[in-house]
Structure formats: C-alpha cells, structure tokens
Design a protein around this motif. Sequence first.
Motif, PDB file in Angstrom:
ATOM      1  N   ASN A  25      28.223  -1.415 -11.415  1.00  0.00           N
ATOM      2  CA  ASN A  25      27.503  -1.250 -10.144  1.00  0.00           C
ATOM      3  C   ASN A  25      28.431  -1.056  -8.959  1.00  0.00           C
ATOM      4  O   ASN A  25      28.203  -0.191  -8.107  1.00  0.00           O
ATOM      5  N   GLN A  44      28.781   3.255 -10.088  1.00  0.00           N
ATOM      6  CA  GLN A  44      27.517   3.620  -9.461  1.00  0.00           C
ATOM      7  C   GLN A  44      27.670   3.911  -7.977  1.00  0.00           C
ATOM      8  O   GLN A  44      27.033   4.811  -7.437  1.00  0.00           O
ATOM      9  N   ARG A  98      18.392   1.582  -6.234  1.00  0.00           N
ATOM     10  CA  ARG A  98      19.805   1.395  -6.495  1.00  0.00           C
ATOM     11  C   ARG A  98      20.505   2.715  -6.808  1.00  0.00           C
ATOM     12  O   ARG A  98      21.718   2.760  -6.967  1.00  0.00           O
TER      13      ARG A  98
END
Length: 436
Positions: free
Chosen positions: A261, A265, A42
């Motif tokens: 996220n 991110q 990720r």
Amino acid sequence: MTRTIEALAASTDLKPARRRVHRAWLVAAVTFVTIIGAAAFRSVPGLLIDPLHEEYGWSHGTIGAAVSVNLALYGLTAPFAAALMDRFGIRRVVAVALTVIAAGSGLTVFMTSAWQLLLCWGLLVGAGSGAMALAFAATVTDRWFTERRGLVSGILTAASASGQLIFLPLLSWLVTRYDWRPAALTVALAALVVVPFVWLLLRDHPADVGLKPYGAREFVPKPAPVTGAARRAVSVLLSAARTGPFWLLAGTFAICGASTNGLVQTHFVPAAHDHGMPVTAAASLLAVIGVFDVAGTIASGWFTDRFDSRRLLAVYYALRGLSLLFLPMLLAPSVHLPMVFFIVFYGLDWVATVPPTLALCREQYGDDSAIVFGWVLAAHQVGAALIAFLGGVARDVFGTYDMVWYASGALCAAAALMALVIRRRPEAGARATGGG
C-alpha cells in the motif's frame, strides 16, 4: 400390496433432503462486495499525486503526508472497529463506515487548501475505511465459519486488495480525459451503492437466522453485546504486547504494508510516469496486479489450511523482496514482457501474507484474535504510511524512486527471517492453523 407401499414410503423417507447452500456463504459474498466497494477509494492516491501537484503546486511530500494520515488511520481504527462490532453489530458499523467514506471522498472536490486534503482524504476517509479493514473480514470469518476459515479469509482479503486496483483503469481514464474530481465522485458513489446491500443482506451472527456456523457441530448462541469497546481494544493490545509473537507479527505486517500500500500502490504510477509511461498504462498494470492478487490470495488461504503459516510467510516475503530489487531496471516508457512478468509475479504475492498472518493470530490469541489482528493491521498501515510519506520525500530530494525500491526489498528479506522466528503454540502443532 400394502407391504410394498409401506416399503416404498420408508425408502422415500430415507432419501436425504436436498442440501441447501449455507447462509454463511451469502454473508461472505455480501462482505466481499462490500469490501470491494469500500476499497474503491484506495485506487485514488496514486492517480491524484501528479494532478494535485500541477493544479495546486503542492509538493509530493505534502500530498504524501495526506496519504500517510489516511493509511495510519485506516490501521489504527481497525481494532476499535472490531470491538464496536462486538458492541453494536457488524451491520450498523459497516453501514456508518461506508457513509463516512462516501462523505470524505465527495467533499474533496470542494477543497482549495492542503489542510482540507488532510481532513477529507486523510481523516474522514481514513477513519471510515478503518472500520472496513481486514478486521471486518476477520470478524465475519470467525463468527460464520469454523471450517474453511483460511479459504474464506483469503477470498475476503483478495476483495480488499483487488477492490483497490480494479477501479484503476476507469479512474485513470476519468482523470486523463476529464479531471480528478469525477474520479473522486465515482469513488463516493461506489461506497454509497453498497450500503443498501449491507443493511438488507448482512447479518451479525448465525444465531440471528437460527443457524450453526458453517462446519460447526453444535448451535452457537449469539454472545451478549460487549460494552466498553475502546477499553477492550486497549486491554487486548496490552495483553498481546506482553508476548513475543505479537511483535513479530506486527513487525512483519508493517513491512508488508510498506512494500504494498505505501510503496507500490501509492508511488508506482508516478514512478512509471517519471520514466515516460502514460498514466493510463501504469494504472492498467496496477489493475492487472489486482486480478492476479485474487488467485494468489485465495491460493494462500488454501495453503494456510494445510501448511505451516510461518514458512508460508517466509516464502512470500522473500519472493516479494526479490521482485522489488529488480523493479528499477524494468521501468520504461512502454510496457514490455519483463515488466508484465513482474506484474504477474508481484500480483500473486500482493496480500498473500494475510491468511497465514490471520491464522497465526487465531492460533496465538483465540477469541481475541480479531482485535489482535486489528492491531497487527494497524502496524501494517503505519508501515504503509511511513513509506507513502518517505517515498514522496525521496522523490523530491533525489528526483527518483530507486532508493525506495531497494530499501523495501531489503526490508522484505528481514520480514522473511522474522516470520521463521515465531514460535507455535504446542497444541497447534498437530492441526492446521486455519481450521476450526
């Protein structure tokens, strides 16, 4: 003399045996390492947006669409994975999931078309990682612990978030120094390395090794395998969807995913690069977020064992939204003190929302809490997927990410209000939500 010897023997028998560390902590440690290994991939999306755009000419929106598929499947797979763990056991499901993650990440080095990016990065890695999502941490916590649940869930949550970030300096160096392909292969290897540890050390239930859960007063027999995993996951969703707390928890967690996220991110590195900051410097800042996330999430777990989870969520979302409103003014070609302050502040709040959200699921839905949390996590990832895609589209249309930062800050303010509306169950008012 005989009486003296007998007295000494009796006093020796009365000495307490040396306490051994409960096996639950070993299981938690293996789970921690496993989640870090699975989360390594990720780290890749934010680093590969610019290289893939330059090599293949794919737009930010196209690459963002693949990230969206990945994030959505990560969430939508989680509740079914929790049910599969009840059917086949934690160890088998996790080992297969890690293998799928490694395959999906490794196959990306052979892709030549955008649909292959959607297949490998979106479908395979997304589905595999869904089984390694926070529902996995919730299942381990519920089975192995009746005390310290808030603390353990905080530690395992920190592993999930930090695993996504601590690999960034290495991966960004590989991308800058060589190519994006060595970074993808490194991620695949990290997932494969963890598989033997899972198979040898992880156990499905304390009863498998003849132990009580940590903090339990009585032995808990291992429940029989639950058949119909998909049917059970859907039935739990339909039951929970008839209650107001489910929609409030799902809504706040969707905003949580959108503001972490999906936004920071995925788009922080290219956004910082737009302002002239080197990729390695931006990636290092994200890695620092991962370091402080560990402290923030573990502290949140400790707070969850002691304070009202609803109020904790309201504070976390309000502070996160405030920090995002200031971010567009802080982006610059080099790292400066106000940016460092933002990174530390934001890192402490990165996924601090997970322990109180998990505690509220446990409080509201009891034995079905792991599956309910899986569906709440699905909402988290749907929110992340939408922002990952819309953020890329906004960058293509406006040439900047500023609008996305401001919108996310406003959403966090709404989430803070939603958290305060959640009603507590009457029997939970007199006890800590994270307890046994």
